[in-house]
Design a protein around this motif. Structure first.
Motif: not given
Length: 160
Positions: A27-36, A42-47, A70-73, A80-85
Motif C-alpha cells: 500500500s502507498f498513501e499520499n493522504p494530503n495530495a495535492p497539498r503535500s 523543511k526536509s521530510p523526516e523519514i522513518s 515507512g512514512k515521511a512527515t 506519504f506512507a507505505f507498507e510492503l510485504v
C-alpha cells in the motif's frame, strides 16, 4: 586418488535456489495530495521499520516475508506512507541444521531486499515525490537483535 579427494567430488556444497518472488501486500498513501506535493521548506523526516519472517513449507523449501513500513512527515503532517510485504520461496540443500535458521533469516531477506527497495522507490516517485532509496539493511545485525530480544523475553518470563 585419496578417499578425501573422492568425497570432495561426490559431496555437494550448500545449494540455495530462489524459486519465486512476489508482492504479498502493498500500500502507498499520499493522504494530503495535492497539498503535500508543493515544495517543502523543511526536509521530510523519514522513518522505516523492517521485519523478517520465515517458515519451512517443505523438506527443503522455505518462505520468507520481508516487511518494510515507512512514512515521511514534515511538522507532523504525513507526506506519504507505505507498507510492503515482499515474499520469496527458497530451496535450501546441504546446509547443516545449525545454519538453516540464520540462512533463512539473513541470506534470504538479503536477496529479496533490492527488489523490495526498487518497488518502494518507484511507488514514492509515482506518488509525486523524489524516489526513496532505502539504505542497505544489515540483516545480520537485525537477526542478532531479534535473537537477543527473544533470549531476554525468555529470561524474564515466569517459570510455570
Amino acid at each position: 586418488m585419496t578417499d578425501a579427494a573422492a568425497n570432495n567430488q561426490t559431496d555437494e556444497g550448500p545449494i540455495l535456489n530462489a524459486l519465486a518472488q512476489y508482492i504479498k501486500d502493498f500500500s502507498f498513501e499520499n493522504p494530503n495530495a495535492p497539498r503535500s506535493l508543493a515544495p517543502q521548506e523543511k526536509s521530510p523526516e523519514i522513518s522505516i521499520q523492517v521485519n523478517v519472517g520465515g517458515n519451512q513449507i517443505g523438506d527443503e523449501d522455505y518462505v520468507v516475508d520481508l516487511t518494510l513500513e515507512g512514512k515521511a512527515t514534515v511538522d507532523g503532517e504525513v507526506l506519504f506512507a507505505f507498507e510492503l510485504v515482499y515474499g520469496g520461496v527458497f530451496r535450501l540443500r546441504n546446509v547443516p541444521a545449525e545454519h538453516i535458521h540464520p540462512t533463512v533469516m539473513i541470506e534470504f531477506p538479503r536477496l529479496l531486499f533490492p527488489f523490495a527497495r526498487q518497488i518502494i522507490a518507484d511507488a514514492v516517485r509515482n506518488g509525486g515525490f523524489p524516489p526513496l532509496f532505502i539504505d542497505p539493511i544489515d540483516f545480520t545485525a537485525l537477526y542478532r537483535q531479534k535473537i537477543a530480544e527473544l533470549q531476554t523475553e525468555q529470561a524474564n518470563s515466569p517459570i510455570s
